[in-house]
Scaffold this motif. Sequence first.
Motif, PDB file in Angstrom:
ATOM      1  N   HIS A  20      64.046  24.876-114.842  1.00 38.75           N
ATOM      2  CA  HIS A  20      64.875  23.732-115.198  1.00 38.75           C
ATOM      3  C   HIS A  20      65.017  22.793-114.016  1.00 38.75           C
ATOM      4  O   HIS A  20      64.941  23.210-112.862  1.00 38.75           O
ATOM      5  N   CYS A  24      69.588  19.288-115.760  1.00 41.87           N
ATOM      6  CA  CYS A  24      69.499  19.766-117.143  1.00 41.87           C
ATOM      7  C   CYS A  24      70.868  20.249-117.628  1.00 41.87           C
ATOM      8  O   CYS A  24      71.665  20.779-116.858  1.00 41.87           O
ATOM      9  N   CYS A  70      61.494  24.218-119.250  1.00 43.24           N
ATOM     10  CA  CYS A  70      62.356  23.454-120.137  1.00 43.24           C
ATOM     11  C   CYS A  70      61.838  22.015-120.225  1.00 43.24           C
ATOM     12  O   CYS A  70      61.207  21.512-119.284  1.00 43.24           O
TER      13      CYS A  70
HETATM   14 ZN   LIG Z   1      66.390  22.460-118.742  1.00 39.13          ZN
END
Ligand SMILES: [Zn+2]
Length: 76
Positions: A20, A24, A70
């Motif tokens: 990530h 995020c 992600c």
């Molecule tokens: Zn993320």
Amino acid sequence: MNYYIYDNWQAADRLSPKIHKWNCGYCHMGFGMHTNANRGEHGVWIGPFDEIEYARNYFQLKFNGPLNECNCVHNH
Ligand SMILES: [Zn+2]
């Protein structure tokens, strides 16, 4: 720009280790958990990594599997 890897060891599917970016929404939840006593109870945040390459290298060494990132990593 910092990156983190979140490893949720309680996830049933074990697909969860994921890279990530610092901003995020999931990472913000992680930061919240960091300040609480239950840190590490559901998973751990690894990082920060200054460069996405560092996070990817660590991920592949640590988890020995395909990268799992992600969407936030690719959003600007
Ligand atoms: Zn993320």
